[in-house]
Design an enzyme around this catalytic site. Structure first.
Site, PDB file in Angstrom:
ATOM      1  N   HIS A   1       0.821  -1.226   0.000  1.00  0.00           N
ATOM      2  CA  HIS A   1       0.000   0.000   0.000  1.00  0.00           C
ATOM      3  C   HIS A   1       0.848   1.267   0.000  1.00  0.00           C
ATOM      4  O   HIS A   1       0.315   2.370  -0.188  1.00  0.00           O
ATOM      5  CB  HIS A   1      -0.917   0.045   1.234  1.00  0.00           C
ATOM      6  CG  HIS A   1      -1.943  -1.049   1.259  1.00  0.00           C
ATOM      7  ND1 HIS A   1      -2.822  -1.261   0.223  1.00  0.00           N
ATOM      8  CD2 HIS A   1      -2.238  -1.993   2.203  1.00  0.00           C
ATOM      9  CE1 HIS A   1      -3.601  -2.304   0.522  1.00  0.00           C
ATOM     10  NE2 HIS A   1      -3.260  -2.758   1.703  1.00  0.00           N
TER      11      HIS A   1
ATOM     12  N   HIS B   1      -6.275  -7.276  -0.310  1.00  0.00           N
ATOM     13  CA  HIS B   1      -6.444  -5.835  -0.518  1.00  0.00           C
ATOM     14  C   HIS B   1      -5.723  -5.396  -1.794  1.00  0.00           C
ATOM     15  O   HIS B   1      -4.644  -5.929  -2.109  1.00  0.00           O
ATOM     16  CB  HIS B   1      -5.888  -5.064   0.692  1.00  0.00           C
ATOM     17  CG  HIS B   1      -6.523  -5.466   1.987  1.00  0.00           C
ATOM     18  ND1 HIS B   1      -5.910  -6.299   2.896  1.00  0.00           N
ATOM     19  CD2 HIS B   1      -7.743  -5.165   2.492  1.00  0.00           C
ATOM     20  CE1 HIS B   1      -6.722  -6.486   3.932  1.00  0.00           C
ATOM     21  NE2 HIS B   1      -7.845  -5.816   3.716  1.00  0.00           N
TER      22      HIS B   1
ATOM     23  N   ASP C   1      -4.520 -12.893   3.529  1.00  0.00           N
ATOM     24  CA  ASP C   1      -5.780 -12.424   4.108  1.00  0.00           C
ATOM     25  C   ASP C   1      -6.991 -12.712   3.215  1.00  0.00           C
ATOM     26  O   ASP C   1      -8.113 -12.340   3.559  1.00  0.00           O
ATOM     27  CB  ASP C   1      -5.702 -10.927   4.481  1.00  0.00           C
ATOM     28  CG  ASP C   1      -4.924 -10.110   3.477  1.00  0.00           C
ATOM     29  OD1 ASP C   1      -4.667 -10.604   2.362  1.00  0.00           O
ATOM     30  OD2 ASP C   1      -4.566  -8.956   3.804  1.00  0.00           O
TER      31      ASP C   1
ATOM     32  N   ASP D   1      -2.690 -10.664  -2.245  1.00  0.00           N
ATOM     33  CA  ASP D   1      -3.225 -10.128  -0.995  1.00  0.00           C
ATOM     34  C   ASP D   1      -4.685  -9.720  -1.235  1.00  0.00           C
ATOM     35  O   ASP D   1      -5.032  -9.255  -2.321  1.00  0.00           O
ATOM     36  CB  ASP D   1      -2.400  -8.909  -0.566  1.00  0.00           C
ATOM     37  CG  ASP D   1      -2.773  -8.400   0.820  1.00  0.00           C
ATOM     38  OD1 ASP D   1      -2.024  -8.696   1.772  1.00  0.00           O
ATOM     39  OD2 ASP D   1      -3.807  -7.707   0.948  1.00  0.00           O
TER      40      ASP D   1
HETATM   41 ZN    ZN Z   1      -4.025  -7.245   2.852  1.00  0.00          ZN
END
Ligand code: ZN
Length: 336
Positions: free
Chosen positions: A163, A201, A279, A199
């Site tokens: 991120h 996200h 995740d 991931d």
């Molecule tokens: Zn994540």
């Protein structure tokens, strides 16, 4: 309160005296001979298994109740040390120099990491966080070198990176480990680098840094809607997003992962860097997806089948089952 100088001091301390590779233990000639007699096969000294880049000191920072907690690494280290099925060699990260960091980040951002003010609600300032983040980048670069050497390799470090934007820390991430590794590969002779981010996200920071960067392609498979709220469509000429609705059945999720993988293959990468986030696991507390340990094994196998250097870096994964998920992935990657 930490100062810039203190942070820089720690960055040095992180690396002082720890810059070494675990010596590969020589295989006793007697054992090789026995192996030869037993199998009548060509002698080989390369043992199957996995090189893991880690430094236990990455567990040295924490905030109460924060999901990105030291236990993620501690429990994974314990699991990997106790198991017998996957031979592991342990390697400390090399230091990351500013030249590598500045391919992905602004000088102002590097200076900001020493400023003792929280970055956002998810991303606290910690004393010495610049040193921790640099060590995690160093592990990514060490993994790059190992992958180029033909070795299956995984960076087991925190903080994660995908991120982190060029000029902003966010989402538990301070420096973008995978983008820095991809740009380092490009700068040192690799012509085509693909980043595959599983991931749960969206890897918004990696996307922003690699956007329209010649020689790179980015593929992200992630839940949407979910943090950080981006990744709904492809961007530029090289960033490909696969948003997946919450609670997507496993079979369908695997199908989408496969589609992204085929897309990556069509790019014909010389090297693949994987943002390995666990995740998207069915029981992860931060998202609502459905994958099981065997799906991570399958992902590892899938990357192994590519036949090009692959490096994988730990991103997210917040359930107590994280060690088993990582082990499943590594077994798939190493073919054990
Ligand atoms: Zn994540």
């Amino acid at each position: 309160m930490a100062t810039a100088a203190a942070a820089a001091g720690i960055a040095t301390e992180w690396h002082a005296g720890t810059v070494h590779c675990a010596p590969r233990r020589p295989v006793p000639a007697r054992l090789l001979a026995l192996d030869f007699l037993r199998h009548g096969a060509k002698l080989t000294t390369r043992l199957p298994g996995m090189k893991i880049i880690t430094d236990e000191r990455c567990t040295g920072y924490s905030a109460p109740g924060h999901p990105e907690r030291p236990e993620r690494i501690r429990s994974t280290l314990a699991k990997l040390r106790a198991q017998k099925e996957l031979p592991v060699s342990w390697v400390k990260p090399i230091p990351a120099d500013d030249e590598a960091l500045l391919r992905a980040h602004t000088p102002e951002h590097l200076a900001r990491l020493a400023d003792p003010v929280d970055f956002d609600a998810d991303t606290p300032f910690f004393p010495q966080i610049a040193g921790y983040a640099r060590a995690s980048v160093g592990a990514a670069l060490t993994a790059l070198a190992a992958a180029r050497n033909g070795e299956p390799v995984f960076s087991l470090m925190r903080p994660p990176g995908h991120h982190a934007m060029r000029a902003r820390a966010m989402g538990f991430c301070y420096l973008n480990n995978i983008a820095i590794a991809a740009l380092a590969a490009l700068a040192t002779g690799t012509r085509r680098v693909a980043v595959y981010d599983f991931d749960v996200h969206h890897g918004n920071g990696t996307e922003a840094i690699l956007l329209n960067q010649p020689g790179t392609a980015f593929f992200s498979i992630h839940q949407f809607p979910c943090y950080p709220g981006t990744g709904t469509r492809n961007l530029g000429n090289n960033c490909f997003n696969y948003p997946v609705p919450p609670q997507t059945p496993r079979i369908e999720y695997r199908h989408i992962l496969s589609s992204a993988f085929e897309h990556l293959q069509a790019f014909k990468p010389e090297l693949v860097a994987v943002s390995a986030g666990f995740d998207c696991y069915a029981r992860d507390p931060l998202a609502q997806e459905t994958l099981e340990a065997e799906d991570f094994y399958w992902l590892g196998q899938t990357f192994r089948s590519l036949g090009v250097p692959v490096l994988s870096l730990l991103e997210g994964g917040y359930s107590d089952d994280l060690p088993e998920l990582i082990l499943a992935y590594l077994r798939g990657l190493s073919g054990t």
